[in-house]
Scaffold this motif. Structure first.
Motif, PDB file in Angstrom:
ATOM      1  N   HIS A 101       0.808  -1.548   0.143  1.00  0.00           N
ATOM      2  CA  HIS A 101       0.575   0.121  -0.318  1.00  0.00           C
ATOM      3  C   HIS A 101       0.844   1.132  -0.266  1.00  0.00           C
ATOM      4  O   HIS A 101       0.506   2.173  -1.069  1.00  0.00           O
ATOM      5  N   ARG A 102       1.373   1.639   1.137  1.00  0.00           N
ATOM      6  CA  ARG A 102       2.736   2.778   1.222  1.00  0.00           C
ATOM      7  C   ARG A 102       3.550   2.546  -0.151  1.00  0.00           C
ATOM      8  O   ARG A 102       3.208   4.033  -1.195  1.00  0.00           O
ATOM      9  N   ALA A 103       3.929   1.541  -0.627  1.00  0.00           N
ATOM     10  CA  ALA A 103       4.881   1.529  -2.152  1.00  0.00           C
ATOM     11  C   ALA A 103       3.607   2.695  -3.210  1.00  0.00           C
ATOM     12  O   ALA A 103       4.525   3.516  -4.187  1.00  0.00           O
ATOM     13  N   LEU A 104       3.298   2.197  -3.172  1.00  0.00           N
ATOM     14  CA  LEU A 104       1.815   2.447  -4.153  1.00  0.00           C
ATOM     15  C   LEU A 104       1.342   3.969  -4.576  1.00  0.00           C
ATOM     16  O   LEU A 104       1.603   4.407  -5.267  1.00  0.00           O
ATOM     17  N   ALA A 105       0.887   3.878  -3.127  1.00  0.00           N
ATOM     18  CA  ALA A 105       0.904   5.850  -2.645  1.00  0.00           C
ATOM     19  C   ALA A 105       1.944   6.377  -2.968  1.00  0.00           C
ATOM     20  O   ALA A 105       1.723   7.055  -3.849  1.00  0.00           O
ATOM     21  N   ALA A 106       3.261   5.851  -2.938  1.00  0.00           N
ATOM     22  CA  ALA A 106       4.337   6.746  -3.585  1.00  0.00           C
ATOM     23  C   ALA A 106       4.269   6.969  -4.791  1.00  0.00           C
ATOM     24  O   ALA A 106       4.752   8.061  -5.231  1.00  0.00           O
ATOM     25  N   ASP A 130       7.622   2.363 -11.350  1.00  0.00           N
ATOM     26  CA  ASP A 130       8.542   2.689  -9.878  1.00  0.00           C
ATOM     27  C   ASP A 130       7.382   2.394  -8.814  1.00  0.00           C
ATOM     28  O   ASP A 130       8.042   2.090  -7.381  1.00  0.00           O
ATOM     29  N   ALA A 131       6.239   1.607  -8.828  1.00  0.00           N
ATOM     30  CA  ALA A 131       5.469   0.956  -7.931  1.00  0.00           C
ATOM     31  C   ALA A 131       6.224  -0.870  -7.913  1.00  0.00           C
ATOM     32  O   ALA A 131       6.977  -1.144  -6.684  1.00  0.00           O
ATOM     33  N   ALA A 132       7.041  -0.949  -8.974  1.00  0.00           N
ATOM     34  CA  ALA A 132       7.568  -3.036  -8.757  1.00  0.00           C
ATOM     35  C   ALA A 132       8.536  -2.581  -8.324  1.00  0.00           C
ATOM     36  O   ALA A 132       9.560  -3.254  -7.032  1.00  0.00           O
ATOM     37  N   ARG A 133       9.669  -0.610  -8.397  1.00  0.00           N
ATOM     38  CA  ARG A 133      11.039  -0.688  -8.074  1.00  0.00           C
ATOM     39  C   ARG A 133      11.441  -0.581  -6.162  1.00  0.00           C
ATOM     40  O   ARG A 133      11.573  -0.993  -5.633  1.00  0.00           O
ATOM     41  N   ARG A 134       9.325  -0.133  -6.058  1.00  0.00           N
ATOM     42  CA  ARG A 134       9.537   0.159  -4.297  1.00  0.00           C
ATOM     43  C   ARG A 134       9.156  -1.293  -4.190  1.00  0.00           C
ATOM     44  O   ARG A 134      10.105  -0.699  -2.373  1.00  0.00           O
ATOM     45  N   ILE A 135       8.762  -1.543  -3.849  1.00  0.00           N
ATOM     46  CA  ILE A 135       8.027  -2.961  -4.019  1.00  0.00           C
ATOM     47  C   ILE A 135       9.219  -3.789  -3.193  1.00  0.00           C
ATOM     48  O   ILE A 135       9.692  -4.432  -2.366  1.00  0.00           O
ATOM     49  N   ALA A 136      10.340  -4.078  -4.363  1.00  0.00           N
ATOM     50  CA  ALA A 136      11.368  -4.915  -4.417  1.00  0.00           C
ATOM     51  C   ALA A 136      12.298  -3.505  -2.535  1.00  0.00           C
ATOM     52  O   ALA A 136      13.215  -4.415  -2.152  1.00  0.00           O
ATOM     53  N   GLN A 137      12.761  -2.696  -2.990  1.00  0.00           N
ATOM     54  CA  GLN A 137      13.651  -1.916  -2.298  1.00  0.00           C
ATOM     55  C   GLN A 137      13.200  -1.944  -0.817  1.00  0.00           C
ATOM     56  O   GLN A 137      13.748  -1.821  -0.025  1.00  0.00           O
ATOM     57  N   THR A 138      11.421  -2.143  -0.876  1.00  0.00           N
ATOM     58  CA  THR A 138      10.972  -2.430   0.583  1.00  0.00           C
ATOM     59  C   THR A 138      11.509  -3.481   1.784  1.00  0.00           C
ATOM     60  O   THR A 138      12.557  -3.580   2.893  1.00  0.00           O
ATOM     61  N   ALA A 139      11.866  -4.678   0.039  1.00  0.00           N
ATOM     62  CA  ALA A 139      11.982  -6.043   0.514  1.00  0.00           C
ATOM     63  C   ALA A 139      13.869  -6.149   0.869  1.00  0.00           C
ATOM     64  O   ALA A 139      14.352  -6.333   1.883  1.00  0.00           O
ATOM     65  N   ASN A 140      14.860  -5.299   0.734  1.00  0.00           N
ATOM     66  CA  ASN A 140      15.790  -4.947   0.391  1.00  0.00           C
ATOM     67  C   ASN A 140      15.508  -3.925   1.567  1.00  0.00           C
ATOM     68  O   ASN A 140      17.094  -4.964   2.427  1.00  0.00           O
TER      69      ASN A 140
END
Length: 265
Positions: A216-221, A234-244
């Motif tokens: 939710h946070r990644a998609l909102a950003a 941006d969403a796909a990258r942010r979700i991966a970055q959150t995991a990392n």
């Protein structure tokens, strides 16, 4: 498609986007603390046309081969049919179609990969098919890779199968796989995006505590990307970055593959 064996630098994230879809893959934010064969055993892919978008992620075990085969099979052999002009399957028809798709992928892995001792390469799988014109989402999961349906104010997370198993094990047949597939359908009205992620996002002690909130946070950003065309990337990258980020914080890594279909204008 992105194959993990081609992306093995810690903390690096590789992305591909086109139209309403994007995928991202990373070896992870920290080294794995468990036994593994290849540095990055995940894979992901997408296909799209004017009728909809097909997403797939796979998390390989005991090697990258099975995940690669699974994603290639979905995209190269099934995408044209799933994104074709016919009315998508609903209810029990989709449940049956999803199971037959899983069996085909399982058999393809067995045909194309080598059985090594008692540890054959095998994989989880998550697939999402979004058909906005029909207000229809179909999804399936084998193992613990998740599907998310995101609205502006909340994110729905798919259920996991009754039995966690992996495609590509020689001992598994139609009967043994019968309880290994979770699948379902949902309307798309009100959804901002559909996202998939392997368990590098959700694994306890490695990923985040609440994956749906993280998505939710990644998609909102991503909604604030410089142009609308960049939102899925941006969403796909942010979700991966959150995991990392979670891997680094816990000093325990895993591979992460993500896929996003952006639906809202």
């Amino acid at each position: 498609m992105l194959h993990g064996f081609e992306h093995t630098v810690l903390e690096s994230i590789s992305c591909v986007a086109e139209g309403p879809a994007a995928i991202a893959i990373s070896r992870g934010g920290a080294k794995k603390t468990y036994h593994h064969r290849d540095p990055n055993e995940d894979a992901c892919g997408f296909s799209w046309n004017e009728r909809g978008t097909l997403l797939v992620v796979a998390d390989g075990h005991a090697g990258a081969d099975a995940a690669q085969v699974a994603v290639e099979r979905v995209i190269e052999e099934h995408a044209e049919r799933l994104l074709g002009g016919g009315t998508p399957d609903t209810g029990e028809r989709w449940e049956h179609a999803a199971f037959e798709l899983v069996l085909d992928i399982h058999e393809e892995i067995l045909r194309r990969t080598e059985v090594v001792a008692e540890h054959p390469t095998r994989t989880t799988l998550s697939v999402a098919l979004a058909r906005p014109a029909e207000d229809w989402l179909g999804w399936l999961s084998v193992g613990d890779s998740l599907c998310f349906r995101a609205e502006p104010d909340r994110v729905w997370k798919s259920t996991l199968p009754k039995r966690i198993t992996y495609l590509g094990s020689p001992r598994d047949d139609r009967a043994r796989l019968a309880n290994a597939v979770a699948s379902g359908t949902a309307p798309l009205a009100g959804a901002r995006a559909i996202a998939l992620a392997t368990d590098g996002l959700s694994e306890e002690g490695i990923g985040v505590a609440t994956p749906a909130d993280a998505v939710h946070r990644a998609l909102a950003a991503a909604q604030s990307a410089p142009t609308p065309d960049l939102r899925p990337l941006d969403a796909a990258r942010r979700i991966a970055q959150t995991a990392n980020d979670a891997h680094r914080e816990q000093r325990a890594g895993d591979n992460i593959a993500t896929a996003v279909a952006w639906l809202a204008p």
